[in-house]
Design a protein around this motif. Sequence first.
Motif, PDB file in Angstrom:
ATOM      1  N   ILE A   7       0.833  -1.197   0.000  1.00  0.00           N
ATOM      2  CA  ILE A   7       0.000   0.000   0.000  1.00  0.00           C
ATOM      3  C   ILE A   7       0.873   1.253   0.000  1.00  0.00           C
ATOM      4  O   ILE A   7       0.585   2.226  -0.700  1.00  0.00           O
ATOM      5  CB  ILE A   7      -0.940  -0.022   1.219  1.00  0.00           C
ATOM      6  N   LYS A   8       1.951   1.221   0.752  1.00  0.00           N
ATOM      7  CA  LYS A   8       2.840   2.380   0.839  1.00  0.00           C
ATOM      8  C   LYS A   8       3.398   2.743  -0.536  1.00  0.00           C
ATOM      9  O   LYS A   8       3.398   3.917  -0.928  1.00  0.00           O
ATOM     10  CB  LYS A   8       3.987   2.082   1.822  1.00  0.00           C
ATOM     11  N   GLU A   9       3.876   1.751  -1.266  1.00  0.00           N
ATOM     12  CA  GLU A   9       4.419   2.000  -2.599  1.00  0.00           C
ATOM     13  C   GLU A   9       3.361   2.599  -3.522  1.00  0.00           C
ATOM     14  O   GLU A   9       3.619   3.574  -4.231  1.00  0.00           O
ATOM     15  CB  GLU A   9       4.907   0.686  -3.217  1.00  0.00           C
ATOM     16  N   LEU A  10       2.189   2.001  -3.503  1.00  0.00           N
ATOM     17  CA  LEU A  10       1.132   2.458  -4.399  1.00  0.00           C
ATOM     18  C   LEU A  10       0.741   3.900  -4.088  1.00  0.00           C
ATOM     19  O   LEU A  10       0.592   4.729  -4.997  1.00  0.00           O
ATOM     20  CB  LEU A  10      -0.087   1.532  -4.282  1.00  0.00           C
ATOM     21  N   PRO A  93      -1.055  -7.267  -4.150  1.00  0.00           N
ATOM     22  CA  PRO A  93      -0.656  -7.455  -2.752  1.00  0.00           C
ATOM     23  C   PRO A  93      -0.947  -8.873  -2.247  1.00  0.00           C
ATOM     24  O   PRO A  93      -1.729  -9.619  -2.838  1.00  0.00           O
ATOM     25  CB  PRO A  93      -1.557  -6.452  -2.020  1.00  0.00           C
ATOM     26  N   GLU A  94      -0.313  -9.219  -1.145  1.00  0.00           N
ATOM     27  CA  GLU A  94      -0.672 -10.424  -0.392  1.00  0.00           C
ATOM     28  C   GLU A  94      -1.870 -10.107   0.511  1.00  0.00           C
ATOM     29  O   GLU A  94      -2.134  -8.941   0.835  1.00  0.00           O
ATOM     30  CB  GLU A  94       0.505 -10.888   0.454  1.00  0.00           C
ATOM     31  N   ALA A  95      -2.566 -11.142   0.943  1.00  0.00           N
ATOM     32  CA  ALA A  95      -3.706 -10.944   1.843  1.00  0.00           C
ATOM     33  C   ALA A  95      -3.276 -10.251   3.129  1.00  0.00           C
ATOM     34  O   ALA A  95      -4.014  -9.428   3.685  1.00  0.00           O
ATOM     35  CB  ALA A  95      -4.378 -12.276   2.150  1.00  0.00           C
ATOM     36  N   TYR A  99      -5.258  -7.017   4.873  1.00  0.00           N
ATOM     37  CA  TYR A  99      -6.070  -7.262   6.068  1.00  0.00           C
ATOM     38  C   TYR A  99      -5.188  -7.426   7.303  1.00  0.00           C
ATOM     39  O   TYR A  99      -4.258  -8.233   7.302  1.00  0.00           O
ATOM     40  CB  TYR A  99      -6.921  -8.528   5.897  1.00  0.00           C
ATOM     41  N   PHE A 100      -5.522  -6.681   8.352  1.00  0.00           N
ATOM     42  CA  PHE A 100      -4.883  -6.893   9.647  1.00  0.00           C
ATOM     43  C   PHE A 100      -5.410  -8.186  10.267  1.00  0.00           C
ATOM     44  O   PHE A 100      -6.568  -8.559  10.082  1.00  0.00           O
ATOM     45  CB  PHE A 100      -5.172  -5.720  10.589  1.00  0.00           C
ATOM     46  N   ASN A 101      -4.564  -8.860  11.038  1.00  0.00           N
ATOM     47  CA  ASN A 101      -4.982 -10.114  11.666  1.00  0.00           C
ATOM     48  C   ASN A 101      -6.179  -9.940  12.591  1.00  0.00           C
ATOM     49  O   ASN A 101      -7.023 -10.830  12.707  1.00  0.00           O
ATOM     50  CB  ASN A 101      -3.817 -10.732  12.456  1.00  0.00           C
ATOM     51  N   ASN A 102      -6.255  -8.797  13.261  1.00  0.00           N
ATOM     52  CA  ASN A 102      -7.342  -8.575  14.208  1.00  0.00           C
ATOM     53  C   ASN A 102      -8.372  -7.575  13.682  1.00  0.00           C
ATOM     54  O   ASN A 102      -9.061  -6.909  14.460  1.00  0.00           O
ATOM     55  CB  ASN A 102      -6.784  -8.090  15.550  1.00  0.00           C
ATOM     56  N   VAL A 132     -13.348  -3.413  -1.902  1.00  0.00           N
ATOM     57  CA  VAL A 132     -13.465  -2.311  -2.856  1.00  0.00           C
ATOM     58  C   VAL A 132     -13.333  -0.971  -2.138  1.00  0.00           C
ATOM     59  O   VAL A 132     -12.652  -0.052  -2.624  1.00  0.00           O
ATOM     60  CB  VAL A 132     -14.790  -2.401  -3.642  1.00  0.00           C
ATOM     61  N   SER A 133     -13.939  -0.851  -0.963  1.00  0.00           N
ATOM     62  CA  SER A 133     -13.806   0.408  -0.219  1.00  0.00           C
ATOM     63  C   SER A 133     -12.352   0.636   0.203  1.00  0.00           C
ATOM     64  O   SER A 133     -11.857   1.776   0.188  1.00  0.00           O
ATOM     65  CB  SER A 133     -14.741   0.424   0.991  1.00  0.00           C
ATOM     66  N   LYS A 134     -11.636  -0.436   0.550  1.00  0.00           N
ATOM     67  CA  LYS A 134     -10.221  -0.300   0.891  1.00  0.00           C
ATOM     68  C   LYS A 134      -9.413   0.159  -0.338  1.00  0.00           C
ATOM     69  O   LYS A 134      -8.554   1.045  -0.238  1.00  0.00           O
ATOM     70  CB  LYS A 134      -9.683  -1.632   1.425  1.00  0.00           C
ATOM     71  N   LEU A 135      -9.694  -0.425  -1.486  1.00  0.00           N
ATOM     72  CA  LEU A 135      -9.002  -0.012  -2.708  1.00  0.00           C
ATOM     73  C   LEU A 135      -9.311   1.442  -3.054  1.00  0.00           C
ATOM     74  O   LEU A 135      -8.428   2.194  -3.477  1.00  0.00           O
ATOM     75  CB  LEU A 135      -9.393  -0.930  -3.868  1.00  0.00           C
TER      76      LEU A 135
END
Length: 284
Positions: A7-10, A93-95, A99-102, A132-135
């Motif tokens: 996410i940082k790179e993007l 990205p990887e999952a 997504y945070f674990n918690n 989609v909202s995260k993207l």
Amino acid sequence: MITVSTIKELREYTKQWRREGLSIGLVPTMGYLHEGHRSLIDKAVKENDKVVVSIFVNPTQFGPNEDLSTYPRDIDRDKELCEKAGAAIVFNPEASEMYFNNANTYADVEKLTDGLCGLKRPGHFRGVCTIVSKLFNIVNPDRAYFGEKDAQQLAVIRRMVRDLNFDIEIIGCPIIREEDGLAKSSRNKYLSLEERAAATILNKSLMKSKEFLENGEISAEVIKSKIKAEIDSELLAKIDYIEIVDKYTLEPVRDIKSSILIAIAVFIGNTRLIDNFTFELEEK
């Protein structure tokens, strides 16, 4: 074209584009791209200065007995298609990046998800809306592109964007079909040669129903019965649902007096395929 996985790179790229006054298009995908995806990317490239294609098999939209582990993947082939189409960035990205674990925050849309695939795949659209909202938050695009084959998904995303005040234009793009009418889908890869031939029954049944509509039939039950009879004529086909709903509310209709969506889901062997068409009536 470049590929980024964080996410940082993007965000570094998209923020720079914003500073330069460039418009951004987003094409969210789960990869294994085909001509249908290519049509979305082509339109996005025409309408924006920069295009981001996300390739992420989103685990939260799969049910416990669905095909998350076997969903087709070919990132090298996907990147080649994106580069030829003119995308600026592939976000893969990887999952664990998404997504945070918690994590216990989700996006969901009610009512529009009560029927069709929402009824048959509990939790599916919560997963779709969340990713989609995260993207949208990560990319901050001007426009986002979705295929009309996933008609309920398109309606749900549009409602989410309206209700949550996302400043994003949602662009729906027509279904791309094979020469024999089968809608392009990444899951078509699962079909054997015999199943591939049988799968044409989806579009055939919809076109049969279109004939009755054009000849003045207004009973939803009659139209559904015609579709059912056509699909039942194919031994490898098993109906998941046949629904006729209002184009805008996605609520079932009895008599066809306004524009409608006819949506079907059918198992061909073990592969679940969807298709649809919209029948437009002049609103009175």
